[in-house]
Enzyme design. Structure first.
Site, PDB file in Angstrom:
ATOM      1  CE1 TYR A 179      -4.373  -1.241   0.552  1.00 17.89           C
ATOM      2  CE2 TYR A 179      -3.200  -2.904   1.819  1.00 17.89           C
ATOM      3  CZ  TYR A 179      -4.342  -2.471   1.173  1.00 17.89           C
ATOM      4  OH  TYR A 179      -5.457  -3.278   1.151  1.00 17.89           O
TER       5      TYR A 179
ATOM      6  CE1 TYR B 211      -2.397  -6.504   3.917  1.00 13.60           C
ATOM      7  CE2 TYR B 211      -3.064  -6.235   1.633  1.00 13.60           C
ATOM      8  CZ  TYR B 211      -3.321  -6.100   2.980  1.00 13.60           C
ATOM      9  OH  TYR B 211      -4.510  -5.547   3.394  1.00 13.60           O
TER      10      TYR B 211
ATOM     11  NE  ARG C  90      -6.914  -9.909   4.828  1.00 18.62           N
ATOM     12  CZ  ARG C  90      -7.871  -9.120   4.327  1.00 18.62           C
ATOM     13  NH1 ARG C  90      -7.748  -7.823   4.353  1.00 18.62           N
ATOM     14  NH2 ARG C  90      -8.967  -9.634   3.831  1.00 18.62           N
TER      15      ARG C  90
ATOM     16  CG  HIS D 230      -7.939  -7.525   0.091  1.00 17.91           C
ATOM     17  ND1 HIS D 230      -6.747  -8.029   0.515  1.00 17.91           N
ATOM     18  CD2 HIS D 230      -8.054  -6.304   0.668  1.00 17.91           C
ATOM     19  CE1 HIS D 230      -6.159  -7.159   1.332  1.00 17.91           C
ATOM     20  NE2 HIS D 230      -6.928  -6.099   1.433  1.00 17.91           N
TER      21      HIS D 230
ATOM     22  CG  HIS E 203      -9.975  -2.426   1.378  1.00 21.30           C
ATOM     23  ND1 HIS E 203     -10.263  -2.880   2.640  1.00 21.30           N
ATOM     24  CD2 HIS E 203      -8.683  -2.762   1.144  1.00 21.30           C
ATOM     25  CE1 HIS E 203      -9.181  -3.464   3.149  1.00 21.30           C
ATOM     26  NE2 HIS E 203      -8.196  -3.404   2.257  1.00 21.30           N
TER      27      HIS E 203
HETATM   28 FE   LIG Z   1      -6.238  -4.404   2.520  1.00 20.87          FE
END
Ligand SMILES: [Fe+3]
Lengths: 206, 248
Positions: free
Chosen positions: B114, B153, B163, B166, B168
Site C-alpha cells: 500500500y 500481503y 491477506r 483483495h 476494499h
Molecule cells: Fe487491505
C-alpha cells in the site's frame, strides 16, 4: 399491507482495515493529485444558512487508547430540519449545505466537523425528534460500521422527549450520546465515543 | 428534500441480518478485541435520519477517477501488474438496481504494498500507482474501473498471516442505513480460505458473495482481464416517496 420478500442477501460487511484513508481521504493519506480535495471535508459554504458550530469527538478503545486510524462520517438535517442531497446526479453544483461530512481522526483519535446546528426532524410518530447528527464510524478492528447519534446538551427539553434517547432505558447510557457545549469563537459540542467498557457508547441497529 | 411517507408504507429497510455479517468481536482477527462494542446494539426503527442519505453527482468525478492504472501516473507510465477491469452491479435486497450511487475502492499494488506511511511491507512501491479510485453507478446500477490485480500481503495478526488479494469497497446507497464497506476477493484464490479477516464472515455462502468471478466475455483482448463483483445493499420493505424519486 403485504411487503415484498427479499430475494437477495446483503453483501457481508468487512473491516475498512488500517489503510481506509487511502480510499476515503487520499489527500490526508498524502496521495495527492487524484482528487482535488477529500470528499466531505468542507461542509460549509458562505451561503450556508444556520448557526455555525464545531463538533469534536475522541474515539477511545476498550483499553483506553485512542483509535487513531478511524474515519467518521456524519449525516444531518439543515437548520430547518430538512435533508438535502449534496448533489443530484445531473447537477453541476452542490447546494449551500449538503448535510454530509467525512473526517479522518488524528493520531489522538480526535475528529472535528465544522457544520451548522441541525433543526428538528420529524420522528416516526410525527413528533419532532431532538436535533441530532447521525454518525458512522469505520476503522481497523471494526467489522461492520458503527452507527450512532450525537445530541446537544443545550437541548435538554427536546432531548427529554426524544424517542430514540428514551429507548435507552439506562439514563447513564443515554448520556453517551449527548455532547457537552463549550463556548468559543463558535459553539463547540464535544462528545467522546467509547467503543467498549464502562462508558461504552450506545450504537444502533438501524 | 424531506422524505414523505405514504400512509401504511413506512419505507423501512429490511432488518439487517447480523448472522450474515461478521460479529463485532472475532478473536481470530485480533484488532477487534478492544474495538468491538460489547453491549447489544439498540434497535432504532426507521426515521428520516436513517432513510435519507447523501447522493453525489457525476460531475464530481474526474476523467481518471475510475482508472487506477493511470490516475497516479507520474511520468505517463501505467501501473505495473496484471491489467484488469473490475465491474458489477449494485442492487438492493429486492434485486432492484441502485443507480447514481458513489462507489469508492482502494487496494495494494501488484506486489501487495500500500502507498501508506504506516505500511512496512518490503514489497516495492510502484511510483505510478496510488491505489484509490471512485465512480458512480449508472442508471442500471453498474460500475466499472480499470486497475491492476493487487498482490497478497503479510500482516501482523498471527505469526504468519497473509491477506489474499483483495480490493476494499465503500458504497453509499440512498439511505444512511445502507452505508456499507466490504472487500472483494478473486475467484480461485486458495488464500481466501486461510484469512482471519475473511473468516470473520460466519457463513461460507456469505464469503462466496465476496468473491468476484472471472468474466471472459468482458475481457479486453490483448489488454485486460475482467472480474465481475455485484454488491447488494439493504432493501426497503415498501416504497418511500421523496420529492425526487431516485430508485429507493
Ligand atoms: Fe487491505
Amino acid at each position: 399491507m403485504l411487503h415484498p420478500v427479499p430475494t437477495l442477501r446483503e453483501t457481508p460487511s468487512q473491516t475498512a482495515g488500517p489503510y481506509v484513508h487511502i480510499g476515503m481521504t487520499p489527500n490526508f493519506a498524502e496521495i495527492r493529485g487524484i482528487y482535488d480535495a477529500d470528499p466531505g471535508l468542507a461542509m460549509l459554504t458562505p451561503h450556508t444558512v444556520g448557526e455555525r458550530i464545531e463538533i469534536v469527538g475522541r474515539i477511545v478503545d476498550g483499553a483506553g487508547s485512542p483509535v487513531g486510524d478511524a474515519v467518521v462520517e456524519i449525516w444531518q438535517a439543515d437548520a430547518s430540519g430538512a435533508f438535502a442531497a449534496p448533489m443530484g446526479p445531473n447537477s453541476n453544483s452542490a447546494p449551500p449545505f449538503t448535510g454530509w461530512g467525512r473526517q479522518p481522526v488524528n493520531a489522538e483519535g480526535v475528529f472535528t466537523f465544522e457544520t451548522i446546528k441541525p433543526g428538528p426532524v420529524a420522528g416516526p410518530d410525527g413528533k419532532p425528534m431532538a436535533p441530532h447528527v447521525s454518525l458512522w464510524i469505520v476503522a481497523r478492528g471494526i467489522n461492520i460500521g458503527l452507527q450512532t447519534r450525537l445530541y446537544f446538551a443545550d437541548e435538554a427539553e427536546a432531548n427529554a422527549g426524544d424517542f430514540v434517547l428514551n429507548k435507552i432505558l439506562d439514563p447513564r447510557r443515554r448520556q453517551t450520546l449527548i455532547a457537552r457545549r463549550e463556548e468559543g469563537t463558535v459553539p463547540r459540542y464535544v462528545l467522546d465515543i467509547y467503543l467498549q467498557g464502562d462508558k461504552e457508547t450506545v450504537f444502533f441497529d438501524i | 428534500m424531506s422524505a414523505i411517507m405514504l400512509p401504511g408504507a413506512d419505507g423501512a429497510l429490511y432488518q439487517r441480518d447480523h448472522s450474515w455479517h461478521p460479529p463485532a468481536n472475532t478473536p481470530g482477527y485480533k484488532s477487534t478485541t478492544f474495538r468491538a462494542p460489547r453491549q447489544p446494539l439498540l434497535a432504532l426503527g426507521a426515521t428520516a435520519s436513517e432513510l435519507t442519505g447523501p447522493t453525489f453527482g457525476h460531475s464530481m468525478l474526474g476523467p481518471l477517477d475510475n482508472d487506477l492504472m493511470r490516475n497516479y501516473s507520474q511520468d505517463g507510465t501505467e501501473a505495473i501488474g496484471q491489467r484488469m477491469i473490475v465491474y458489477g452491479q449494485v442492487l438492493d435486497e429486492n434485486a432492484r438496481a441502485v443507480p447514481n450511487t458513489l462507489v469508492e475502492f482502494w487496494q495494494a499494488n501488484a506486489g501487495g504494498r500500500y502507498r501508506h506511511k504506516r505500511e512496512g511491507y518490503l514489497a516495492a512501491i510502484d511510483p505510478n500507482f496510488g491505489g484509490c479510485g471512485r465512480t458512480i453507478t449508472d442508471e442500471n446500477g453498474f460500475y466499472s474501473f480499470r486497475t491492476v490485480k493487487p498482490g497478497a500481503y503479510p500482516w501482523p495478526n498471527g505469526a504468519n498471516d497473509w491477506r489474499p488479494a483483495h480490493i476494499h469497497f465503500s458504497v453509499f446507497g440512498h439511505a444512511f442505513a445502507q452505508r456499507l464497506i466490504t472487500q472483494m476477493y478473486f475467484e480461485g484464490d486458495p488464500m481466501i480460505w486461510q484469512c482471519p479477516i475473511v473468516g470473520t464472515v460466519p457463513d461460507k455462502a456469505g464469503i462466496e458473495q465476496l468473491i468476484a468471478r472471472l468474466d471472459r466475455h468482458n475481457t479486453t483482448p490483448m489488454d485486460a482481464l475482467a472480474y465481475r463483483f455485484d454488491i447488494v445493499l439493504r432493501g426497503r420493505r415498501s416504497t418511500m416517496f421523496e420529492n425526487k424519486l431516485e430508485g429507493n
